[in-house]
Design an enzyme around this catalytic site. Sequence first.
Site, PDB file in Angstrom:
ATOM      1  N   LYS A   1      -3.039  -1.841   6.826  1.00 27.78           N
ATOM      2  CA  LYS A   1      -3.886  -1.011   6.019  1.00 27.78           C
ATOM      3  C   LYS A   1      -4.116  -1.621   4.642  1.00 27.78           C
ATOM      4  O   LYS A   1      -4.998  -1.203   3.912  1.00 27.78           O
ATOM      5  CB  LYS A   1      -3.210   0.370   5.823  1.00 27.78           C
ATOM      6  CG  LYS A   1      -2.899   1.122   7.086  1.00 27.78           C
ATOM      7  CD  LYS A   1      -2.158   2.413   6.687  1.00 27.78           C
ATOM      8  CE  LYS A   1      -1.003   2.611   7.632  1.00 27.78           C
ATOM      9  NZ  LYS A   1      -0.145   3.732   7.262  1.00 27.78           N
ATOM     10  N   GLY A   2      -3.282  -2.596   4.310  1.00 25.26           N
ATOM     11  CA  GLY A   2      -3.240  -3.119   2.936  1.00 25.26           C
ATOM     12  C   GLY A   2      -4.551  -3.614   2.365  1.00 25.26           C
ATOM     13  O   GLY A   2      -4.785  -3.537   1.168  1.00 25.26           O
TER      14      GLY A   2
ATOM     15  N   ARG B   1      -1.027   3.118  -2.637  1.00 30.23           N
ATOM     16  CA  ARG B   1      -2.206   2.369  -2.185  1.00 30.23           C
ATOM     17  C   ARG B   1      -3.455   2.751  -2.972  1.00 30.23           C
ATOM     18  O   ARG B   1      -4.368   1.952  -3.124  1.00 30.23           O
ATOM     19  CB  ARG B   1      -2.478   2.623  -0.694  1.00 30.23           C
ATOM     20  CG  ARG B   1      -1.419   2.063   0.253  1.00 30.23           C
ATOM     21  CD  ARG B   1      -1.943   2.076   1.680  1.00 30.23           C
ATOM     22  NE  ARG B   1      -0.902   1.920   2.686  1.00 30.23           N
ATOM     23  CZ  ARG B   1      -0.456   0.757   3.148  1.00 30.23           C
ATOM     24  NH1 ARG B   1      -0.928  -0.367   2.669  1.00 30.23           N
ATOM     25  NH2 ARG B   1       0.467   0.710   4.078  1.00 30.23           N
TER      26      ARG B   1
ATOM     27  N   PHE C   1       7.493  -7.673  -6.476  1.00 27.20           N
ATOM     28  CA  PHE C   1       6.906  -6.730  -5.533  1.00 27.20           C
ATOM     29  C   PHE C   1       5.801  -5.943  -6.225  1.00 27.20           C
ATOM     30  O   PHE C   1       6.031  -5.267  -7.215  1.00 27.20           O
ATOM     31  CB  PHE C   1       7.958  -5.785  -4.949  1.00 27.20           C
ATOM     32  CG  PHE C   1       7.464  -5.127  -3.706  1.00 27.20           C
ATOM     33  CD1 PHE C   1       7.565  -5.763  -2.475  1.00 27.20           C
ATOM     34  CD2 PHE C   1       6.820  -3.892  -3.766  1.00 27.20           C
ATOM     35  CE1 PHE C   1       7.050  -5.174  -1.333  1.00 27.20           C
ATOM     36  CE2 PHE C   1       6.303  -3.298  -2.615  1.00 27.20           C
ATOM     37  CZ  PHE C   1       6.424  -3.947  -1.404  1.00 27.20           C
ATOM     38  N   VAL C   2       4.598  -6.063  -5.680  1.00 28.19           N
ATOM     39  CA  VAL C   2       3.449  -5.424  -6.323  1.00 28.19           C
ATOM     40  C   VAL C   2       2.866  -4.302  -5.459  1.00 28.19           C
ATOM     41  O   VAL C   2       3.001  -4.320  -4.230  1.00 28.19           O
ATOM     42  CB  VAL C   2       2.336  -6.449  -6.660  1.00 28.19           C
ATOM     43  CG1 VAL C   2       2.827  -7.438  -7.713  1.00 28.19           C
ATOM     44  CG2 VAL C   2       1.853  -7.191  -5.418  1.00 28.19           C
TER      45      VAL C   2
ATOM     46  N   ASP D   1       2.356 -13.719   1.621  1.00 32.16           N
ATOM     47  CA  ASP D   1       3.722 -13.796   1.099  1.00 32.16           C
ATOM     48  C   ASP D   1       4.402 -15.003   1.764  1.00 32.16           C
ATOM     49  O   ASP D   1       4.220 -16.132   1.328  1.00 32.16           O
ATOM     50  CB  ASP D   1       4.379 -12.452   1.426  1.00 32.16           C
ATOM     51  CG  ASP D   1       5.755 -12.277   0.848  1.00 32.16           C
ATOM     52  OD1 ASP D   1       6.021 -12.818  -0.220  1.00 32.16           O
ATOM     53  OD2 ASP D   1       6.588 -11.582   1.469  1.00 32.16           O
TER      54      ASP D   1
ATOM     55  N   ASP E   1      -4.515  -8.389   2.108  1.00 31.65           N
ATOM     56  CA  ASP E   1      -4.130  -7.978   0.749  1.00 31.65           C
ATOM     57  C   ASP E   1      -3.321  -9.053   0.034  1.00 31.65           C
ATOM     58  O   ASP E   1      -3.573  -9.386  -1.111  1.00 31.65           O
ATOM     59  CB  ASP E   1      -3.367  -6.635   0.776  1.00 31.65           C
ATOM     60  CG  ASP E   1      -2.162  -6.619   1.727  1.00 31.65           C
ATOM     61  OD1 ASP E   1      -1.915  -7.627   2.429  1.00 31.65           O
ATOM     62  OD2 ASP E   1      -1.461  -5.594   1.765  1.00 31.65           O
TER      63      ASP E   1
HETATM   64  P1  IMP Z   1       3.636 -12.478   5.198  1.00 34.56           P
HETATM   65  O1  IMP Z   1       2.684 -13.359   4.447  1.00 34.56           O
HETATM   66  O2  IMP Z   1       3.611 -12.664   6.674  1.00 34.56           O
HETATM   67  O3  IMP Z   1       5.038 -12.593   4.646  1.00 34.56           O
HETATM   68  O4  IMP Z   1       3.267 -10.968   5.054  1.00 34.56           O
HETATM   69  C1  IMP Z   1       2.402 -10.458   4.167  1.00 34.56           C
HETATM   70  C2  IMP Z   1       2.484  -8.947   4.280  1.00 34.56           C
HETATM   71  O5  IMP Z   1       3.686  -8.457   3.651  1.00 34.56           O
HETATM   72  C3  IMP Z   1       1.350  -8.326   3.513  1.00 34.56           C
HETATM   73  O6  IMP Z   1       0.265  -8.043   4.350  1.00 34.56           O
HETATM   74  C4  IMP Z   1       1.969  -7.062   2.955  1.00 34.56           C
HETATM   75  O7  IMP Z   1       1.806  -6.010   3.870  1.00 34.56           O
HETATM   76  C5  IMP Z   1       3.426  -7.345   2.819  1.00 34.56           C
HETATM   77  N1  IMP Z   1       3.791  -7.689   1.420  1.00 34.56           N
HETATM   78  C6  IMP Z   1       4.249  -8.872   0.971  1.00 34.56           C
HETATM   79  N2  IMP Z   1       4.490  -8.834  -0.344  1.00 34.56           N
HETATM   80  C7  IMP Z   1       4.153  -7.588  -0.764  1.00 34.56           C
HETATM   81  C8  IMP Z   1       4.167  -6.934  -2.058  1.00 34.56           C
HETATM   82  O8  IMP Z   1       4.522  -7.488  -3.112  1.00 34.56           O
HETATM   83  N3  IMP Z   1       3.722  -5.651  -2.061  1.00 34.56           N
HETATM   84  C9  IMP Z   1       3.298  -4.996  -0.939  1.00 34.56           C
HETATM   85  N4  IMP Z   1       3.280  -5.566   0.275  1.00 34.56           N
HETATM   86  C10 IMP Z   1       3.712  -6.851   0.360  1.00 34.56           C
HETATM   87 MG    MG Z   2      -0.279  -6.131   5.082  1.00 37.61          MG
END
Ligand code: IMP
Ligand code: MG
Length: 182
Positions: free
Chosen positions: A46-47, A168, A155-156, A106, A103
């Site tokens: 949903k992000g 959100r 963490f944002v 990470d 969104d």
């Molecule tokens: P990754 O790149 O596979 O580690 O995952 C990214 C997902 O982790 C994003 O789509 C977010 O849902 C979640 N995420 C990572 N960092 C944050 C943050 O700082 N705030 C909120 N969600 C985050």
């Molecule tokens: Mg996400």
Amino acid sequence: MICQENDIKKILFSKEEIKARIEELGKQITEDYKDAKSLLVIGILKGSCIFYSDLIREIDLPIEIEFMSVSSYQDSSMSSGEVKIVKDVGTSVALKHVLFVEDIIDTGFTMSKVMEMFKERGAASVKLCSLLSKPDRRKVEIPIDYLGFTIPDEFVIGYGLDYAERYRNLPFVGILDESVYL
Ligand code: IMP
Ligand code: MG
């Protein structure tokens, strides 16, 4: 007055800054895809919902829209995370130009797996647009073709991003105060 404001340590990007950056991204995407016969823009739920709806209105091309929902499981003993499709797109992607909208990138696991999957499905091209990136946390290399902002390892929340499904709907991106989760 923002009723959730006591939970915010610092505002990183205001509503106005985000709007200005999205206009730039939209122009760049419009220019890059102006000769493409099709463009399928896929939002990762949903992000990305807020970013997605603002971004597509800045793309001055005929586009097709779709959404996907994925969940990632990460096991520290494994070299890569596993990604499960919770909701898939409702159309064939073969020979289409696909642009994913996310969104935040990470570790990079989620989108690198999803993009790999769509290349196997025969998309003409697969690119990525993300509002935010935390490069210090990256575990797999992933090119972000269109990036809003680079952020430090914090963490944002806000502008679509959540902590336990909250925040959100904040109109800005901010760092969540540790008191909320410690
Ligand atoms: P990754 O790149 O596979 O580690 O995952 C990214 C997902 O982790 C994003 O789509 C977010 O849902 C979640 N995420 C990572 N960092 C944050 C943050 O700082 N705030 C909120 N969600 C985050
Ligand atoms: Mg996400």
